[in-house]
Design an enzyme around this catalytic site. Structure first.
Site, short mmCIF file in Angstrom:
data_model
loop_
_atom_site.label_atom_id
_atom_site.label_comp_id
_atom_site.label_asym_id
_atom_site.label_seq_id
_atom_site.Cartn_x
_atom_site.Cartn_y
_atom_site.Cartn_z
CE LYS A 178 -3.84 -5.66 1.94
NZ LYS A 178 -2.82 -6.33 1.12
NE ARG A 207 0.53 -1.61 3.49
CZ ARG A 207 -0.37 -1.87 2.51
NH1 ARG A 207 -1.65 -1.92 2.75
NH2 ARG A 207 0.04 -2.08 1.31
NE ARG A 264 -3.47 -6.42 -7.79
CZ ARG A 264 -3.23 -6.27 -6.49
NH1 ARG A 264 -4.12 -6.65 -5.60
NH2 ARG A 264 -2.10 -5.76 -6.08
NE ARG A 317 -2.41 -1.58 -6.99
CZ ARG A 317 -2.47 -2.15 -5.80
NH1 ARG A 317 -3.58 -2.78 -5.43
NH2 ARG A 317 -1.45 -2.11 -4.99
NE ARG A 325 2.41 -3.42 -3.98
CZ ARG A 325 1.67 -3.93 -4.96
NH1 ARG A 325 2.09 -3.84 -6.22
NH2 ARG A 325 0.52 -4.50 -4.70
N1 UDP Z 1 -0.22 2.34 1.37
C1 UDP Z 1 0.37 2.91 2.48
N2 UDP Z 1 -0.27 2.81 3.68
C2 UDP Z 1 -1.46 2.16 3.84
C3 UDP Z 1 -2.06 1.57 2.69
C4 UDP Z 1 -1.41 1.68 1.48
O1 UDP Z 1 1.44 3.48 2.39
O2 UDP Z 1 -1.99 2.12 4.95
C5 UDP Z 1 0.42 2.52 0.04
C6 UDP Z 1 1.69 1.70 -0.14
O3 UDP Z 1 2.53 2.44 -0.97
C7 UDP Z 1 1.17 0.45 -0.84
C8 UDP Z 1 0.09 1.03 -1.75
O4 UDP Z 1 -0.47 2.10 -0.97
O5 UDP Z 1 2.18 -0.21 -1.57
C9 UDP Z 1 -1.01 0.07 -2.18
O6 UDP Z 1 -1.67 -0.47 -1.06
P1 UDP Z 1 -2.79 -1.60 -1.21
O7 UDP Z 1 -3.25 -1.96 0.17
O8 UDP Z 1 -3.80 -1.17 -2.18
O9 UDP Z 1 -2.04 -2.78 -1.94
P2 UDP Z 1 -1.32 -4.13 -1.59
O10 UDP Z 1 0.12 -3.88 -1.92
O11 UDP Z 1 -1.49 -4.50 -0.15
O12 UDP Z 1 -1.98 -5.10 -2.52
MG MG Z 2 -6.08 -3.61 -1.71
#
Ligand code: UDP
Ligand code: MG
Length: 189
Positions: free
Chosen positions: A13, A88, A127, A133, A144
């Protein structure tokens, strides 16, 4: 144009969001990046969400909506937004739609970046070594992915029913994914 980019962690993304926003002249709003900036800056909001993010759970709807919606409405006054990583859940999508419709900010298309689980895990662990991270550790990654399956994956059917959904094979190389998205949007690559 207003676009949503949804997909599991590791689906690309952030990478695709940056490229597409630049190519299409849209404001790139990366939900996770905005949250991480709040945490890094030690703001009250950041202190409230740090542990939640560390566990890989979703931050409360009111928090993420409060952070994003003003930026969404501002972007719409310009050339539009590319929202990466939000909504989400179906609940968040419904809340955001109510607020967005008042501002003429509803999405025109939703792109779902789809990739098999082993590809996602491999990318996230690669990554982790580069970016450090703190939520890219094995336990949080597993959570996640579970949160994605439970809360976020139902958005695929939700947007399909609304005729907005485009599914893209995100296991392809980065350029192929970008080209495919531009093509489905009817934009020259
Ligand atoms: N997060 C959330 N709501 C959102 C976007 C992110 O709660 O709308 C939080 C959630 O804890 C997630 C973290 O931010 O695991 C990292 O989100 P990101 O989209 O950067 O990472 P992804 O896990 O999709 O690579
Ligand atoms: Mg991201």
């Amino acid at each position: 144009m207003n676009l949503l980019l949804i997909g599991p962690p590791g689906s690309g993304k952030g990478t695709q969001g940056e490229r597409l926003a630049a190519r299409l002249g849209l404001e790139h709003l990366a939900a996770g990046d905005l949250l991480r900036a709040e945490v890094a800056n030690g703001t009250p909001l950041g202190r409230r969400v740090a542990d939640i993010m560390q566990r890989g759970e979703l931050v409360p709807d009111a928090v993420i909506l409060g952070l994003l919606m003003p930026r969404v409405l501002t972007a719409v006054e310009r050339d539009g937004y590319l929202l990466d990583g939000f909504p989400r859940s179906v609940e968040q999508a419904n809340e955001a739609r109510k607020l967005a419709e008042q501002g003429g900010a509803a999405p025109d298309a939703v792109i779902y970046l789809d990739a098999p689980r082993d590809v996602l895990v491999e990318r996230i662990l690669a990554r982790a070594e580069k970016e450090g991270r703190s939520d890219d550790n094995p336990e949080t990654v597993e959570n996640r992915l579970r949160v994605f399956d439970d809360a976020t994956a139902p958005l695929v059917a939700h947007y399909r029913e609304r005729g907005l959904l485009h599914v893209v094979d995100a296991a392809q190389d980065q350029d192929a994914v970008t080209d495919q998205i531009l093509e489905l949007l009817g934009v020259e690559a």
